[in-house]
Design an enzyme around this catalytic site. Sequence first.
Site, PDB file in Angstrom:
ATOM      1  N   HIS A   1     107.422-106.061 -14.798  1.00 31.11           N
ATOM      2  CA  HIS A   1     108.281-105.807 -13.635  1.00 31.11           C
ATOM      3  C   HIS A   1     108.083-106.925 -12.610  1.00 31.11           C
ATOM      4  O   HIS A   1     106.965-107.443 -12.455  1.00 31.11           O
ATOM      5  CB  HIS A   1     107.928-104.449 -13.028  1.00 31.11           C
ATOM      6  CG  HIS A   1     108.918-104.002 -12.000  1.00 31.11           C
ATOM      7  ND1 HIS A   1     108.911-104.480 -10.720  1.00 31.11           N
ATOM      8  CD2 HIS A   1     109.976-103.158 -12.086  1.00 31.11           C
ATOM      9  CE1 HIS A   1     109.912-103.928 -10.048  1.00 31.11           C
ATOM     10  NE2 HIS A   1     110.570-103.131 -10.861  1.00 31.11           N
TER      11      HIS A   1
ATOM     12  N   GLU B   1     116.789-107.214 -14.708  1.00 29.77           N
ATOM     13  CA  GLU B   1     116.623-106.829 -13.311  1.00 29.77           C
ATOM     14  C   GLU B   1     116.656-108.074 -12.436  1.00 29.77           C
ATOM     15  O   GLU B   1     115.609-108.705 -12.217  1.00 29.77           O
ATOM     16  CB  GLU B   1     115.280-106.135 -13.118  1.00 29.77           C
ATOM     17  CG  GLU B   1     115.139-104.829 -13.846  1.00 29.77           C
ATOM     18  CD  GLU B   1     114.271-103.866 -13.056  1.00 29.77           C
ATOM     19  OE1 GLU B   1     114.753-102.775 -12.746  1.00 29.77           O
ATOM     20  OE2 GLU B   1     113.131-104.205 -12.717  1.00 29.77           O
TER      21      GLU B   1
HETATM   22  C1  PEP Z   1     113.081-101.463  -9.997  1.00 28.36           C
HETATM   23  O1  PEP Z   1     112.249-101.862  -9.197  1.00 28.36           O
HETATM   24  O2  PEP Z   1     112.850-101.435 -11.210  1.00 28.36           O
HETATM   25  C2  PEP Z   1     114.357-101.029  -9.471  1.00 28.36           C
HETATM   26  C3  PEP Z   1     115.374-101.060 -10.272  1.00 28.36           C
HETATM   27  O3  PEP Z   1     114.348-100.658  -8.166  1.00 28.36           O
HETATM   28  P1  PEP Z   1     115.627-100.281  -7.289  1.00 28.36           P
HETATM   29  O4  PEP Z   1     116.462 -99.330  -8.098  1.00 28.36           O
HETATM   30  O5  PEP Z   1     115.045 -99.650  -6.066  1.00 28.36           O
HETATM   31  O6  PEP Z   1     116.336-101.547  -7.023  1.00 28.36           O
END
Ligand code: PEP
Length: 253
Positions: A94, A164
């Site tokens: 992450h 992400e």
């Molecule tokens: C994450 O940190 O994996 C994430 C998706 O957070 P958020 O949904 O708050 O952006």
Amino acid sequence: MKKILIIANWKAHPATLAEACTWAERIEAQLAVPRSTEVVIAPPSPFLSALGDILKKAHLGAQDVFWEDVGPYTGAVSWRHLAELGVRTVIVGHSERRRIFGETDEGVNRKVRALIAADMMPVVCVGETERDGSEIPRSVEEQVRAALVGVRREDIVSVALAYEPVWAISTTLGARAADPEMAFRARLSLKKTLVDLYGGAAADRVRIIYGGSVTGDSLASFIKEGRMDGALVGRASLDPDGFVRMIRSLKGT
Ligand code: PEP
């Protein structure tokens, strides 16, 4: 059939075990998981054991792992500890682990290989810190390749990739999330890398999910229009009732 994978990443929330149990109980009491969907809750690791007793419809997940099993590794929570608690799905790499705790591509790869060997599922997070233009930066492909060094074709199906974009994580809800079109382009790019590494048939079996300020309003469109195989949900998963509504919104996707 690839199931839609929705993972609630609670990060370091909530503050108390009692509250975590209340959240889990609320989710379990209301959750209806469509047959085509798998729901995973990843709480802080000290709460895993208690939540394992509560969660039945949702599965238990972890936010990180250490690659060795047991030994002189102060502070480590190993894959064996997680497996002992019934965890099968583990978030790896992450961006908060990379940025705050110094996680490296090499460490991510060791975790991925240890989880595969333990018959567990790594959910490998990749994503660019900055976006300049519409192309997915090459650094994302490099993160994928680095995470999968030594992973064999027959094992790749047990890995999921989470795209992400770091700039879209935990922003004011929905304000800067990537749009489904952007997610779709990222999906194509990640898929291309997987095809290059493992061939089309194996690449087709890998789930590619999206994470970054997903809300109850946007989840279904990331799956329908973005063609994502699910989502990693941070902030919006901290409201148990809202999270249940999110899963409900998937009906028919
Ligand atoms: C994450 O940190 O994996 C994430 C998706 O957070 P958020 O949904 O708050 O952006």
